[in-house]
Design a protein around this motif. Structure first.
Motif, PDB file in Angstrom:
ATOM      1  N   MET A  32       0.840  -1.190   0.000  1.00  0.00           N
ATOM      2  CA  MET A  32       0.000   0.000   0.000  1.00  0.00           C
ATOM      3  C   MET A  32       0.875   1.240   0.000  1.00  0.00           C
ATOM      4  SD  MET A  32      -1.325  -0.021   3.993  1.00  0.00           S
ATOM      5  CE  MET A  32      -1.725   1.721   4.123  1.00  0.00           C
ATOM      6  N   VAL A  34       0.812   5.550   1.051  1.00  0.00           N
ATOM      7  CA  VAL A  34       0.155   6.681   1.709  1.00  0.00           C
ATOM      8  C   VAL A  34       0.968   7.925   1.356  1.00  0.00           C
ATOM      9  CG1 VAL A  34      -0.666   7.673   3.866  1.00  0.00           C
ATOM     10  CG2 VAL A  34      -0.545   5.184   3.617  1.00  0.00           C
ATOM     11  N   GLU A  38      -2.157  12.674   3.120  1.00  0.00           N
ATOM     12  CA  GLU A  38      -3.283  11.807   2.795  1.00  0.00           C
ATOM     13  C   GLU A  38      -3.810  11.115   4.046  1.00  0.00           C
ATOM     14  OE1 GLU A  38      -4.134   9.096  -1.063  1.00  0.00           O
ATOM     15  OE2 GLU A  38      -2.410   8.467   0.124  1.00  0.00           O
ATOM     16  N   VAL A  40      -5.700   7.708   5.117  1.00  0.00           N
ATOM     17  CA  VAL A  40      -6.060   6.367   4.647  1.00  0.00           C
ATOM     18  C   VAL A  40      -6.741   5.632   5.789  1.00  0.00           C
ATOM     19  CG1 VAL A  40      -5.211   4.151   3.811  1.00  0.00           C
ATOM     20  CG2 VAL A  40      -4.190   6.272   2.966  1.00  0.00           C
ATOM     21  N   VAL A 207      -2.947   7.303   9.006  1.00  0.00           N
ATOM     22  CA  VAL A 207      -3.436   5.953   8.699  1.00  0.00           C
ATOM     23  C   VAL A 207      -4.246   5.510   9.900  1.00  0.00           C
ATOM     24  CG1 VAL A 207      -2.852   3.595   8.078  1.00  0.00           C
ATOM     25  CG2 VAL A 207      -1.351   5.473   7.358  1.00  0.00           C
ATOM     26  N   ALA A 220     -11.517  10.391   4.933  1.00  0.00           N
ATOM     27  CA  ALA A 220     -10.426   9.676   4.264  1.00  0.00           C
ATOM     28  C   ALA A 220     -10.331  10.038   2.789  1.00  0.00           C
ATOM     29  CB  ALA A 220     -10.613   8.175   4.421  1.00  0.00           C
ATOM     30  N   ASN A 221      -9.103  10.024   2.280  1.00  0.00           N
ATOM     31  CA  ASN A 221      -8.870  10.126   0.839  1.00  0.00           C
ATOM     32  C   ASN A 221      -8.964   8.754   0.188  1.00  0.00           C
ATOM     33  OD1 ASN A 221      -6.561  12.152   2.210  1.00  0.00           O
ATOM     34  ND2 ASN A 221      -7.842  13.080   0.627  1.00  0.00           N
ATOM     35  N   LYS A 222      -8.616   7.726   0.972  1.00  0.00           N
ATOM     36  CA  LYS A 222      -8.627   6.356   0.456  1.00  0.00           C
ATOM     37  C   LYS A 222      -9.063   5.424   1.573  1.00  0.00           C
ATOM     38  CE  LYS A 222      -4.585   4.569  -0.570  1.00  0.00           C
ATOM     39  NZ  LYS A 222      -3.334   4.398  -1.338  1.00  0.00           N
ATOM     40  N   ILE A 224      -9.190   1.260   2.625  1.00  0.00           N
ATOM     41  CA  ILE A 224      -8.678  -0.082   2.348  1.00  0.00           C
ATOM     42  C   ILE A 224      -9.510  -1.087   3.133  1.00  0.00           C
ATOM     43  CG2 ILE A 224      -6.734  -1.637   2.752  1.00  0.00           C
ATOM     44  CD1 ILE A 224      -4.880   0.753   2.238  1.00  0.00           C
ATOM     45  N   GLN A 234      -9.433  -1.667  -2.418  1.00  0.00           N
ATOM     46  CA  GLN A 234      -9.086  -0.335  -1.959  1.00  0.00           C
ATOM     47  C   GLN A 234      -9.489   0.673  -3.014  1.00  0.00           C
ATOM     48  OE1 GLN A 234      -4.761   0.594  -1.788  1.00  0.00           O
ATOM     49  NE2 GLN A 234      -4.440  -1.484  -2.556  1.00  0.00           N
TER      50      GLN A 234
END
Length: 262
Positions: A32, A34, A38, A40, A207, A220-222, A224, A234
């Motif tokens: 992954m 980050v 960001e 996550v 994270v 969150a931007n992303k 998982i 993800q």
């Protein structure tokens, strides 16, 4: 107080990270990225390896295999000679700030002392400087004026905000949050999430392992999704939480429908 949360941060990369406990595989080859600034969010059922993965990132758990890179520093766990020890390892860990499910505060120390201790003991900052930094971050998390209160006299939400201030005071490049609201009474969850949302807006690299689906969706931007030690899917919060494709993910999210994820 405004923070310099986005300054001096580096990209975090994990490549095929594995963690075994004897014959049990907890993390089964996770890769992954980050980016700086960001947020996550890692979601998934209990026991899927989320918290173990988080602890592997800053070497609280030593991965069995794989690589962890932060900026220009890489640890290759496939080659034991590259694994740092002693002060070098302590310096690597200091690039991360970790906030746990339990607050892990010194109950017999004051709020101010709890936020100062890492700065003085680990970073060797002068006491006066550590005191100023501690007060700045206590103000950031909404606890100004509580310097002399003892941790044991605080609510769970207040204790968790002290723990966040303590992590921030060490000026980490990446903040790691491990289910930080799971031990709180429901009415106290919001005050902690509010602090985390403020940090995200200021550009902190974060994270977080969480079951707070609405928070993950909004901040969150992303996202998982992990299951059985693997990343199953993800993508953006919309892709994962609103229009999931993975059958196992759909089943996992079904328990939140009509609650926090809707």
């Amino acid at each position: 107080m405004e923070t310099d949360a986005s300054n001096g941060q580096a990209k975090l990369e994990l490549t095929n990270v594995r963690k075994n406990y004897g014959e049990i595989a907890a993390v089964c080859g996770v890769s992954m990225e980050v980016n700086s600034g960001e947020v996550v969010a890692i979601i998934g059922p209990s026991g899927c390896g989320k918290s173990t993965l988080l602890r592997c990132i800053n070497h609280l758990e030593t991965p069995t295999a794989g690589k962890v890179r932060l900026g220009n520093q890489e640890i290759n766990y496939d080659n034991p000679r590259t694994i740092p020890h002693g002060r070098e390892l302590a310096l690597f860990r200091s690039r991360f700030g970790m906030v746990f499910q339990q607050f892990d505060l010194f109950q017999n120390k004051t709020v101010l002392e709890n936020v100062m201790v890492g700065q003085v003991v680990v970073q060797k900052k002068p006491v006066d400087m550590a005191r100023k930094v501690a007060r700045d971050y206590l103000d950031l998390v909404g606890l100004s004026g509580m310097d002399d209160r003892h941790a044991q006299d605080l609510s769970g939400g207040q204790q968790q905000r002290v723990a966040i201030a303590r992590a921030l005071a060490l000026l980490p490049e990446v903040l790691l949050f491990d289910e930080v609201t799971s031990a709180l009474d429901p009415e106290l969850v919001g005050e902690v999430l509010e602090v985390m949302q403020k940090l995200a807006k200021e550009g902190a690299t974060m994270v977080l392992v969480t079951h707070e689906m609405a928070f993950a969706r909004d901040v969150a931007n992303k996202v998982i999704f992990m299951d059985a030690g693997l990343i199953e899917q993800q993508g953006s919060p919309k892709d994962i939480l609103i229009a999931p494709e993975n059958k196992r993910l759909k089943s996992f999210l079904a328990r939140f429908h009509g609650n926090s994820a809707g």
